[in-house]
Design a protein around this motif. Sequence first.
Motif, PDB file in Angstrom:
ATOM      1  N   ASP A   1     -32.771  17.554  67.002  1.00  0.00           N
ATOM      2  CA  ASP A   1     -32.947  18.173  68.426  1.00  0.00           C
ATOM      3  C   ASP A   1     -32.822  19.793  68.129  1.00  0.00           C
ATOM      4  O   ASP A   1     -33.592  20.494  68.820  1.00  0.00           O
ATOM      5  N   PHE A   2     -31.712  20.179  67.466  1.00  0.00           N
ATOM      6  CA  PHE A   2     -31.833  21.678  67.048  1.00  0.00           C
ATOM      7  C   PHE A   2     -33.067  22.249  66.543  1.00  0.00           C
ATOM      8  O   PHE A   2     -33.526  23.377  66.852  1.00  0.00           O
ATOM      9  N   GLU A   3     -33.534  21.736  65.280  1.00  0.00           N
ATOM     10  CA  GLU A   3     -34.693  22.206  64.559  1.00  0.00           C
ATOM     11  C   GLU A   3     -35.948  22.184  65.878  1.00  0.00           C
ATOM     12  O   GLU A   3     -36.638  23.264  65.815  1.00  0.00           O
ATOM     13  N   THR A   4     -36.033  21.393  66.470  1.00  0.00           N
ATOM     14  CA  THR A   4     -37.190  21.184  67.484  1.00  0.00           C
ATOM     15  C   THR A   4     -37.064  22.448  68.430  1.00  0.00           C
ATOM     16  O   THR A   4     -37.855  23.209  68.832  1.00  0.00           O
ATOM     17  N   ARG A   5     -35.852  22.541  68.936  1.00  0.00           N
ATOM     18  CA  ARG A   5     -35.614  23.772  69.943  1.00  0.00           C
ATOM     19  C   ARG A   5     -35.862  25.148  69.310  1.00  0.00           C
ATOM     20  O   ARG A   5     -36.411  25.953  69.788  1.00  0.00           O
ATOM     21  N   GLN A   6     -35.210  25.348  67.832  1.00  0.00           N
ATOM     22  CA  GLN A   6     -35.287  26.381  67.218  1.00  0.00           C
ATOM     23  C   GLN A   6     -36.859  26.683  67.076  1.00  0.00           C
ATOM     24  O   GLN A   6     -37.302  27.908  67.166  1.00  0.00           O
ATOM     25  N   LYS A   7     -37.772  25.824  67.064  1.00  0.00           N
ATOM     26  CA  LYS A   7     -38.985  26.002  66.592  1.00  0.00           C
ATOM     27  C   LYS A   7     -39.785  26.521  67.977  1.00  0.00           C
ATOM     28  O   LYS A   7     -40.646  27.527  68.271  1.00  0.00           O
ATOM     29  N   GLU A   8     -39.484  25.906  68.918  1.00  0.00           N
ATOM     30  CA  GLU A   8     -40.036  26.272  70.318  1.00  0.00           C
ATOM     31  C   GLU A   8     -39.617  27.579  70.941  1.00  0.00           C
ATOM     32  O   GLU A   8     -40.382  28.322  71.441  1.00  0.00           O
ATOM     33  N   SER A   9     -38.309  27.637  71.127  1.00  0.00           N
ATOM     34  CA  SER A   9     -37.577  28.885  71.613  1.00  0.00           C
ATOM     35  C   SER A   9     -36.486  29.201  71.043  1.00  0.00           C
ATOM     36  O   SER A   9     -35.153  28.698  71.449  1.00  0.00           O
TER      37      SER A   9
ATOM     38  N   LYS B   1     -34.284  31.724  70.540  1.00  0.00           N
ATOM     39  CA  LYS B   1     -33.479  32.647  71.481  1.00  0.00           C
ATOM     40  C   LYS B   1     -32.872  32.100  72.744  1.00  0.00           C
ATOM     41  O   LYS B   1     -32.193  32.633  73.606  1.00  0.00           O
ATOM     42  N   SER B   2     -33.315  30.860  73.032  1.00  0.00           N
ATOM     43  CA  SER B   2     -32.741  30.453  74.316  1.00  0.00           C
ATOM     44  C   SER B   2     -31.327  29.775  74.204  1.00  0.00           C
ATOM     45  O   SER B   2     -30.919  29.822  73.332  1.00  0.00           O
ATOM     46  N   GLY B   3     -30.532  29.759  75.478  1.00  0.00           N
ATOM     47  CA  GLY B   3     -29.228  29.076  75.592  1.00  0.00           C
ATOM     48  C   GLY B   3     -29.216  27.870  75.050  1.00  0.00           C
ATOM     49  O   GLY B   3     -28.331  27.395  74.323  1.00  0.00           O
ATOM     50  N   SER B   4     -30.400  27.096  75.401  1.00  0.00           N
ATOM     51  CA  SER B   4     -30.351  25.621  74.901  1.00  0.00           C
ATOM     52  C   SER B   4     -30.253  25.267  73.429  1.00  0.00           C
ATOM     53  O   SER B   4     -29.656  24.563  72.930  1.00  0.00           O
ATOM     54  N   THR B   5     -30.836  26.344  72.863  1.00  0.00           N
ATOM     55  CA  THR B   5     -31.030  26.457  71.257  1.00  0.00           C
ATOM     56  C   THR B   5     -29.543  26.622  70.795  1.00  0.00           C
ATOM     57  O   THR B   5     -29.156  25.989  69.851  1.00  0.00           O
ATOM     58  N   ALA B   6     -28.907  27.579  71.271  1.00  0.00           N
ATOM     59  CA  ALA B   6     -27.401  28.092  70.846  1.00  0.00           C
ATOM     60  C   ALA B   6     -26.749  26.632  71.143  1.00  0.00           C
ATOM     61  O   ALA B   6     -25.977  26.308  70.357  1.00  0.00           O
TER      62      ALA B   6
END
Length: 876
Positions: free
Chosen positions: A132-140, A142-147
């Motif tokens: 989940d983290f790798e997917t969000r890291q690729k898409e956005s 700097k977003s809060g959901s990624t953090a």
Amino acid sequence: MAKPPPPEPIDHHYDIRRLTKVFAITSILVLPAFAWMTWQDYGRDWKSWQKKFVENDRKKARAALRTAAEKIDPEAEEKFLEQRREGARELRRNRTAVSEAEGRVRKAEGAWYEADQSFRFQKAEMDTARYDFETRQKESPKSGSTASARKEYERLKAAYESSTVVEQAARAQMDAAKAEMAVLEKTKRDAEESLAKLDADYDRFKVKIGTLRQNDAFYFVRNAPIADMLAPSLKIQQVQLDGLYNDVNFLRSQRVDRCVTCHIAAETRGFEDKEKYPESVLRTHPRLDLFVDSNSPHPYATFGCTSCHGGRDRATDFTRAGHMPDDYGRYEQLAAQLHEGRDEKGLPTDEDVLKEAMDETQAGRWMKEYDWEVDKFNDLPMYPMKAVEAGCFRCHKTDAGHPKAAKLDQGRKLIEQLGCWSCHKMKGLEDLPRIGPNLFRVASKTTPEWTERWLVNPRAFRNNTKMPRFFYLENFEGEAGHRLTDTMIAGVTAYLFEKSEKTAAWPPVAKGDAARGQQLFENVGCQGCHVSEVGAERHVMDGWRQHGPNLIGLSQKVTPEWLAAWLKDPKAYNAETRMPNLRLENDEIADLVAYLMARPAQPEFQRSRAPKADEKERDALVFDYLTQTRSVVDARADVAKMTPREKNLFVGEKIIGHYGCYACHAIPGFEKAKPIGVELSEWGNKPVHLLDFGFLHLPHTRADWFQQKAGQPRSFDREKVKSFQEKSRMPQFSLAAAEIEAVQSAILGMQKDDMADALKVRAAGPRAAVETGRRIVKDYNCQGCHVLEDKGGQIREAMTANKIDLALAPPVIRGEGAKVQSDWLFSFLHAPRSGQIRPWLKVRMPTFPFNPDQLNSLTSYFASLDKARYPFEDRI
């Protein structure tokens, strides 16, 4: 409201009571028939073979069990038994400690299981969070959901690492508890392991015997009629063969092979002994290193049985499967004598003796034991055992030879050396060089008188000649037949010498010394390809010394001048010859000519006389040919206008075309003529009903028809009324029985291309280089002098007979590709020089007429044979 039933009795067209009685009586009568039908369907022969095999296997296992028992050391066994008893006593003495240790083991196993489950769950949650983290890291990134996803992943990672520590600690505690328990059980466990090793073979065979029972209730129930549809031990064994097909009404169906239903021991080692297992069906298949075994090149699961042996793949009945005896022809011959009351010589026969002889044949035994008969509806019955190697040819027709199938290899060599392929088209053999000498310049080589005597009977001149006999055969018997034959021979000779190219006279040859010529013949290497013996027999498999003609009677055939010119440079006379140049000096040539011209011909040829043409037969023959294209009146007028010379030439041209002489010989005027024989590329599939058996009493099988055709080709004209044009033309090759069987194996193997490409032998890479090289070695008879691939070197026999030290023989070639450089070998084969290597040898490496492609193929062959690196290089 339901309507009430009608009152009895109902008005039927039949009597119920009578019908019930008839039905009951019929059922009682049908019941035995049903029982008989069920039993017949159940009692198949293949079941009895499987039962016999199980019994044989059980006997074998019992014998192995006894052997294993005898190998057990009783003292060692008693020692380990006592050790096991002592271990059991120790456990009883320490039962409290054992009980406590077992409790600790159970507790430790439970703790480890709980820790392991937690560890696995934590790892799964961590992997999910990481994804989940790798997917969000690729898409956005700097977003809060990624953090948030990052923090969740790090939290679960820490939990996973903690669970890892807990799991490892729990595992360590469990291992420690088990080790403590192992110490308590060590004495007993060691004894049991030692006993298991000591009794391993005995125990294995004891278990096997238990699986081979045929007398318990479970065995009878599972194999009982009707119940055997569930899980029988006696059952059809089959394998589906991917890539192998049957042609059914122009459609292909996959081959499903069931042969091991009866031949149940085929794949099982240990049943090879013919004395212990006299029935071949219960023996191991021969040569498991090549066939059937899963580790062989032809595993049963891939090739089955019928792809090699022929026969009907799905059949399990002896006759329907297509079994063919070796001696069916002999049985039919004896049956004909019994019917006619006369033997082969026309003498009265003894009926009892004939019947006994018939019963002793394989066909006779099969008829008594299995009710065997020829299955006329089986397009491809099994090959008789004498021709069983025919099955190899289907896949291996592109190979240069068949070293692991001796009979097929001999048949292939006979087909090539006797020129069968030149009259009959055979796929894979189209590009071979002509086997007969070039006749474009025949007048400069020999005389018409010798040619006519040669055509009468070639074997009278050379007993081992490859030239067949065309004339004076049984379909031209009698005085009239011989006059016609004489006329044909005279015409052929006249045509050949009339059309022969005119050449300048050959240069004179000096007088030589025959004794020195004999030494040269025996030492320089001539005997690698030639014999010079009156009455020499023809050999194919080991006949490397018969690659060239038998050098007897040359004084009656050629002039000394022609022979000298030929020895000087064979290609100057025939550019297509495979005869090499031995780089002979003029004095050596003179000596060889003196020796060879002194070799006498066979007595039969010396007594023979040249035939003379008969004018009436010649006119009749010319008229017969003319009427094929002209009217009778015009044909008679043309015959009247022709001179005797023109008639002879006309007859000669027509007879050469009629018998296809140009197929083996280059003849002027026939450069574009087509072969006269039928194509044999798929003869193994030819329907038997299309074969003409004439009035001969032969079994109607391909094998028997071919055996008769190869042995007595003109016999099919017996008792038939045929015109000259209709008579059989195939010549008499005088084949021995073994040679006929060999050729039969090859021809029966020429079949349709009905298998997937993956199953065919495809020469590629190093294998292609080896096969190409083997073909060149075969064509130029390299093995006549050299031992190559552990075969050949037959010149050594002649050297031994001539009392020549074998240390002076041509070298044995092993590892040549690894020993020498390819470019050096290329140059040496192209232009060897006398004394270049091994200068002490008298035998010479000849100069062969190799072209660049052949030289490259040979060097690649030697390199590939020894798995050495080959630099492909065209040096010419």
